[in-house]
Design a protein around this motif. Structure first.
Motif: not given
Length: 109
Positions: A74, A77-78, A80-84, A109
């Motif tokens: 988590r 992902a936060q 990198a501003r991505k969804i995991a 985010s």
């Protein structure tokens, strides 16, 4: 095979065993007990699926590790501003369920 094992235990003057095992191991020790082996079984399972136990050995360790890894995913992902997408393995579908206090809330985010 079990008779041979019991014979070897007797040769070594072992008259009882304490076994920390999962489901399959419990059935093996039970069969040996029925043939005369004195045994105490301590159930363990990382999925907490042993009948008649509140929490089995191994479950808290697996749960703690899973929660720690989910928290790290988590955070990464936060950052990198991505969804995991994470898969947690279990022996049957839906075998792992979120417990109170686990970081299972949706990522924001």
């Amino acid at each position: 095979m079990s008779d041979q094992l019991l014979s070897r235990l007797r040769e070594k003057d072992i008259d009882a065993v304490i076994s920390v095992v999962g489901g399959r191991g419990l059935s093996i020790v039970y069969k040996l007990h029925r043939k005369g082996l004195n045994a105490v079984c301590v159930p363990r399972s990382i999925e907490n699926d042993v009948a008649a136990t509140m929490v089995s050995f191994g479950f808290n360790t697996a749960l703690s590790f899973t929660i720690e890894m989910l928290d790290r995913v988590r955070q990464a992902a936060q950052a990198a501003r991505k969804i995991a997408v994470v898969e947690v393995l279990a022996s049957r579908p839906g075998g792992w369920r979120c417990r109170p206090g686990s970081p299972s809330a949706p990522m924001r985010s």
